[in-house]
Design an enzyme around this catalytic site. Structure first.
Site, short mmCIF file in Angstrom:
data_model
loop_
_atom_site.label_atom_id
_atom_site.label_comp_id
_atom_site.label_asym_id
_atom_site.label_seq_id
_atom_site.Cartn_x
_atom_site.Cartn_y
_atom_site.Cartn_z
N ASP A 34 0.82 -1.23 0.00
CA ASP A 34 0.00 0.00 0.00
C ASP A 34 0.84 1.27 0.00
OD1 ASP A 34 -1.88 -2.02 0.53
OD2 ASP A 34 -1.99 -1.52 2.65
N GLU A 204 -10.91 -1.36 -3.50
CA GLU A 204 -10.24 -0.59 -2.46
C GLU A 204 -9.12 0.23 -3.10
OE1 GLU A 204 -8.97 -3.79 0.02
OE2 GLU A 204 -7.28 -4.33 -1.27
#
Length: 322
Positions: A34, A204
């Site tokens: 991420d 997401e």
């Protein structure tokens, strides 16, 4: 080669200086996912999630580089000892510099309902490497709205100076306006606080950037532990959309790595040079948490669409900022 040149070569080699002109992938060792990439003070910065079981995700590290090739680790810039309401699952940092302070947005605790403690919080520091302290003493957002789990926040500064937070898991994505000191949200003209902008295929990891009068919206699709994790995108005339899915722009190459997704974007100031920073899973790994941070060049065609990005082991050329 004479003895003097041999000595100089060995000195350079063992001094720790890199003489490679390519970044290589991954950019640095360790399991990190991420990645949030930014440029501060003529250095590249990456703020990733520490990729481990949720109960071990209780701190965050950062990395900086002058040229995309040589990276310095800044360990433990934020941890749960500094954020009393966070206990685990510290995820997906987003970083903003504003008025001489650095605001690090993060998710914690992987909340599953509106009764649980956790959500999206903010930490603040006087320098990008921290140390960071809890800014609000509580989450900025600890509830579900429009079905969006409060995780994977991205903070976007529009050309008029307005800051937006774009976030959401569980296949829903919201956008909301941040107030001037990042302590609360501002209503839109119709009175709503959270607007859903979920495009087709969204799971997401939202990212937004502005280029040539258009708003580019990127997100991750598929399951984060699986090989089909990937990045898709859309383009609109407003940060509120509507965002019509154009297609996949980054995905696995079964000869190199799988699970390529959850990206961020770097634009070299005053240029049209762009890079995508993302995580992927080495072919040798089957554990869902075995993820590494990588980089590729990002380019656009004559119509402004993103050219599909091939993942590589080489990475990108060295790119000093000064």
């Amino acid at each position: 080669m004479n003895k003097f040149l041999v000595f100089i070569s060995l000195t350079i080699l063992f001094s720790g200086e890199s003489f490679s002109q390519k970044s290589g992938n991954p950019l640095f060792p360790g399991w990190y996912a991420d990645p949030e990439a930014a440029i501060f003070n003529n250095r590249y910065w990456i703020f990733p999630t520490y990729s481990a079981p949720y109960e071990k995700q209780v701190f965050m590290d950062a990395f900086s580089s002058p040229d995309l090739v040589r990276w310095t680790k800044h360990g433990n810039i934020l941890d749960t000892a500094s954020v009393k309401w966070a206990h685990k699952a510290m995820w997906a940092p987003a970083i903003v510099e504003k008025e001489g302070q650095y605001f690090l947005f993060f998710a914690a605790n992987d909340i599953q309902d509106n009764q649980s403690e956790g959500g999206i919080g903010i930490a603040v520091a006087k320098q990008p490497e921290g140390p960071y302290r809890d800014y609000l003493g509580k989450p900025l957002l600890d509830k579900f709205h429009n079905g969006a789990q409060p995780i994977d926040q991205f903070v976007f500064r529009d050309i008029d100076g307005q800051y937006y937070m774009i976030y959401g898991g569980w296949r829903h994505c919201n956008i909301t306006r941040l107030n001037n000191d990042f302590t609360d949200f501002l209503p839109f003209e119709d009175g709503t606080i959270f607007k859903e902008i979920t495009p087709e295929g969204y799971v997401e990891g939202p990212v937004m950037f502005y280029r040539n009068g258009k708003y580019y919206f990127m997100w991750s699709e598929g399951g984060w532990t699986g090989p089909d994790y990937r990045v898709a995108y859309a383009i609109a005339d407003s940060p509120l959309g509507p965002f019509e899915r154009i297609g996949i722009v980054l995905e696995q190459n079964t000869n190199i790595a799988t699970g390529a997704g959850h990206n961020s974007v770097i634009n070299i100031p005053n240029t049209d040079e762009w890079y995508i920073v993302y995580h992927r899973r080495p072919l040798s790994e089957s554990d869902g948490n075995s993820r590494v941070t990588c980089i590729e060049k990002m380019q656009f065609d004559v119509n402004g669409q993103i050219v599909p990005i091939a993942i590589t082991n080489d990475g990108v050329d060295a790119r000093p900022l000064n």
